[in-house]
Design a protein around this motif. Structure first.
Motif, PDB file in Angstrom:
ATOM      1  N   VAL A 262     -10.125  14.803  14.401  1.00 16.03           N
ATOM      2  CA  VAL A 262      -9.432  13.910  15.337  1.00 16.03           C
ATOM      3  C   VAL A 262      -7.942  13.881  15.037  1.00 16.03           C
ATOM      4  N   TYR A 263      -7.582  13.862  13.749  1.00 15.16           N
ATOM      5  CA  TYR A 263      -6.184  13.773  13.331  1.00 15.16           C
ATOM      6  C   TYR A 263      -5.829  14.948  12.427  1.00 15.16           C
ATOM      7  N   SER A 264      -4.550  15.334  12.474  1.00  9.97           N
ATOM      8  CA  SER A 264      -4.018  16.239  11.474  1.00  9.97           C
ATOM      9  C   SER A 264      -3.902  15.469  10.157  1.00  9.97           C
ATOM     10  N   VAL A 265      -3.653  16.177   9.083  1.00 10.32           N
ATOM     11  CA  VAL A 265      -3.552  15.499   7.793  1.00 10.32           C
ATOM     12  C   VAL A 265      -2.346  14.558   7.777  1.00 10.32           C
ATOM     13  N   GLU A 266      -1.257  14.938   8.456  1.00 12.49           N
ATOM     14  CA  GLU A 266      -0.080  14.066   8.523  1.00 12.49           C
ATOM     15  C   GLU A 266      -0.376  12.809   9.334  1.00 12.49           C
ATOM     16  N   ASP A 267      -1.055  12.984  10.459  1.00 10.02           N
ATOM     17  CA  ASP A 267      -1.414  11.830  11.281  1.00 10.02           C
ATOM     18  C   ASP A 267      -2.388  10.904  10.547  1.00 10.02           C
TER      19      ASP A 267
ATOM     20  N   PRO B 190       0.829  -1.208   0.000  1.00  5.47           N
ATOM     21  CA  PRO B 190       0.000   0.000   0.000  1.00  5.47           C
ATOM     22  C   PRO B 190       0.862   1.256   0.000  1.00  5.47           C
ATOM     23  N   HIS B 191       0.373   2.271  -0.658  1.00  4.16           N
ATOM     24  CA  HIS B 191       1.141   3.506  -0.850  1.00  4.16           C
ATOM     25  C   HIS B 191       0.223   4.679  -0.488  1.00  4.16           C
ATOM     26  N   LEU B 192      -0.060   4.814   0.823  1.00  2.00           N
ATOM     27  CA  LEU B 192      -1.048   5.781   1.289  1.00  2.00           C
ATOM     28  C   LEU B 192      -0.449   6.958   2.062  1.00  2.00           C
ATOM     29  N   ASP B 193       0.655   6.758   2.745  1.00  4.51           N
ATOM     30  CA  ASP B 193       1.269   7.823   3.543  1.00  4.51           C
ATOM     31  C   ASP B 193       2.149   8.667   2.631  1.00  4.51           C
ATOM     32  N   THR B 194       1.471   9.474   1.790  1.00  2.00           N
ATOM     33  CA  THR B 194       2.181  10.231   0.753  1.00  2.00           C
ATOM     34  C   THR B 194       1.729  11.690   0.762  1.00  2.00           C
ATOM     35  N   ARG B 195       2.553  12.515   0.174  1.00  2.47           N
ATOM     36  CA  ARG B 195       2.196  13.926   0.027  1.00  2.47           C
ATOM     37  C   ARG B 195       0.934  14.078  -0.819  1.00  2.47           C
ATOM     38  N   ALA B 196       0.810  13.260  -1.849  1.00  2.00           N
ATOM     39  CA  ALA B 196      -0.372  13.324  -2.714  1.00  2.00           C
ATOM     40  C   ALA B 196      -1.650  13.014  -1.935  1.00  2.00           C
ATOM     41  N   MET B 197      -1.602  12.008  -1.066  1.00  2.00           N
ATOM     42  CA  MET B 197      -2.770  11.665  -0.259  1.00  2.00           C
ATOM     43  C   MET B 197      -3.120  12.811   0.686  1.00  2.00           C
ATOM     44  N   ARG B 198      -2.126  13.440   1.272  1.00  2.00           N
ATOM     45  CA  ARG B 198      -2.384  14.562   2.189  1.00  2.00           C
ATOM     46  C   ARG B 198      -3.029  15.729   1.448  1.00  2.00           C
ATOM     47  N   LEU B 199      -2.537  16.010   0.255  1.00  2.00           N
ATOM     48  CA  LEU B 199      -3.125  17.098  -0.521  1.00  2.00           C
ATOM     49  C   LEU B 199      -4.542  16.741  -0.962  1.00  2.00           C
ATOM     50  N   ALA B 200      -4.776  15.476  -1.306  1.00  4.09           N
ATOM     51  CA  ALA B 200      -6.120  15.035  -1.693  1.00  4.09           C
ATOM     52  C   ALA B 200      -7.102  15.213  -0.536  1.00  4.09           C
TER      53      ALA B 200
END
Length: 393
Positions: free
Chosen positions: A366-371, A189-199
Motif C-alpha cells: 500500500v505504501y512505499s517505505v518512505e510513506d 516519537p522517533h519513527l520517521d527515520t532512515r533506520a526505521m526504513r532500513l529495518a
C-alpha cells in the motif's frame, strides 16, 4: 501491688493479642498473570510470617491489561499488581509514586531505571529480563545462527527453519534497535527515520526468504519447535522452562544473531510490584511496605530462578547465578548485555500500534517505505495529541 501488676500484664497481653488479631484480618488483593510465574508459595510464606492474607486475582497474560482497565473504569482496582514494567505507563491505573527508600540497595542502575515513568518511581522491580533470545535444538544443529542475513543468503529453504513471531512488534523492534538506540527522544516519537526504513526493508527480506512461516504465530511456533520441526526459535526467557521440560539437554541458547553486521537487540524490562489507585496513600501502606520488603529480600531473590525460572533484580543474587555450572543460565544472563531498556512512557502504546499499522501497509504494497515511516510518525503524533486533549477536558 501484686494484683495491680497482674492486671497490667493481662492488659499488655490483651493489647498484643488484639494487635495480632487485627493484622490477621488485614488482606492485600493482588493481580498477577497466570502463565509465567506461580507466586502462590511465596505469598503463603509471607502470610505465615506477617498474618497478612494475600488474595490473588489471576488473569491470563493476554487479558491482564484489558481486565485492569475495566477494573479502573469500575473503580475496583486491587491494592497491588505484579506486571511487566511497561504497564506502568497506563495512566488510567493511577499508579502510586513510590518512595525511593522502598527500593532495595542491591538494584543496579539499569534495573532501577525500569522502575520509573517520567523520572518518578512507580514500581518495585522484582524480576529482570523479559527479553528475546535465540533457542536452538542441539539434536538438529550444533551451533546457533550468528548472522541471520548471511545465513539467509547462503541457504535455499524447503521448509521454515526459524521460529519468529513475525507480526508481534516486540520481535520486529529488534531490527529497529539494531540501527537506532531510541524510539522516543525528548518525550517525542522517533519513527520517521532512515533506520526505521532500513529495518522495514530488512524485515521484508526475512519474510521473503522462506526461513520463517509468518502465518505461524506464538503457540504454533512453540508446538513446532518442541516437536523438532524447527531448528531455531526466537522467544523470550519466559519460555525457557517450558522448552527445557520438552527438549531437555537438546535445548541450547544464544544471544540474538546479527543482521548484516548489526546486532539484533531486544528490549529488556522488569516485572514490578506496583500499586494502582494510589494505594500507597491508603491505610494499607504499612502492609504494602512489608510485602515490598519481603519480595526484595535476599532470601526471596535468591530463590527466584530455582522456583520461578525468573532472573532476580538483586545484583548479589544474580552474581550467584553466574557462578553456577549451568551453561543455559549463564547464556540467558549474558544475553542481557545485548538489550535496551524498554521505555515505560505512555506514548509507547501508540508507538506499538503505529508500527504495526505501518508494517502491514508496507508489506501489503500500500505504501512505499518512505510513506510508511511518515505514516507511522503521523499516527503516533496524532494519537499523542488526542490523548493530551482528553486529559485536559
Amino acid at each position: 501491688m501484686q494484683g495491680r501488676l497482674i492486671c497490667t500484664i493481662f492488659l499488655l497481653l490483651s493489647l498484643h493479642s488484639g494487635a495480632i488479631q487485627a493484622k490477621a484480618n488485614v488482606s492485600i488483593d493482588i493481580a498477577v498473570g497466570l502463565e509465567n510465574f506461580d507466586f502462590q508459595p511465596l505469598f503463603e510464606e509471607f502470610s505465615a510470617q506477617t498474618g497478612i492474607k494475600i488474595n490473588i486475582l489471576a488473569f491470563n497474560n493476554n487479558q491482564l491489561k484489558s481486565e485492569l482497565l475495566q477494573y479502573a473504569d469500575a473503580m475496583q482496582l486491587p491494592d497491588a499488581l505484579i506486571i511487566p514494567s511497561d504497564y506502568m505507563g497506563l495512566s488510567e491505573l493511577r499508579f502510586s509514586a513510590i518512595p525511593s527508600s522502598w527500593l532495595a540497595d542491591k538494584l543496579t542502575l539499569r534495573v532501577k531505571n525500569t522502575s520509573k515513568v517520567g523520572g518518578v518511581i512507580k514500581g518495585i522491580p522484582l524480576m529482570y529480563g523479559n527479553h528475546l533470545v535465540l533457542y536452538y535444538n542441539r539434536s538438529l544443529v550444533p551451533e546457533p545462527i550468528t548472522d541471520l542475513q548471511h545465513y539467509i543468503q547462503q541457504g535455499h529453504f524447503k521448509a521454515p527453519e526459524l521460529g519468529w513471531n513475525f507480526y508481534e512488534m516486540y520481535w520486529f523492534i529488534t531490527f529497529v534497535n539494531a540501527l537506532q538506540e531510541e524510539v522516543i527522544l525528548s518525550d517525542l516519537p522517533h519513527l520517521d527515520t532512515r533506520a526505521m526504513r532500513l529495518a522495514l526493508s530488512n524485515y521484508q527480506l526475512l519474510l521473503n526468504s522462506g526461513i520463517i512461516d509468518a502465518d505461524c504465530a506464538y503457540q504454533c511456533l512453540m508446538n513446532r519447535f518442541k516437536s523438532a520441526q524447527l531448528r531455531y526459535f526466537v522467544n523470550g526467557i519466559w519460555a525457557y522452562q517450558q522448552l527445557k521440560d520438552t527438549l531437555k539437554d537438546n535445548l541450547a541458547i544464544a544471544s540474538l544473531p546479527r543482521w548484516g553486521g548489526h546486532q539484533l537487540i531486544s528490549f529488556a524490562s522488569s516485572h514490578v510490584l506496583a500499586f494502582p489507585a494510589n494505594a500507597v496513600e491508603s491505610e494499607k501502606k504499612p502492609h504494602l511496605k512489608l510485602l515490598v520488603e519481603f519480595m526484595q529480600s535476599q532470601r526471596v531473590q535468591d530463590r527466584l530462578w530455582d522456583e520461578l525460572k525468573a532472573l532476580p533484580t538483586n545484583s548479589d543474587s544474580l552474581d550467584k547465578l553466574t557462578k553456577r555450572k549451568d551453561i543455559a543460565l549463564i547464556q540467558l544472563i549474558a544475553s542481557l548485555n545485548h538489550t535496551y531498556p524498554q521505555p515505560n512512557e505512555p506514548i509507547m502504546a501508540y508507538i506499538w500500534e503505529a508500527i504495526l499499522k505501518g508494517l502491514t501497509r508496507y508489506l501489503g504494497g500500500v505504501y512505499s517505505v518512505e510513506d510508511t515511516t511518515e505514516y507511522m510518525q503521523f499516527i503516533v503524533t496524532k494519537s499523542q495529541k488526542n490523548e493530551t486533549k482528553a486529559q485536559h477536558r
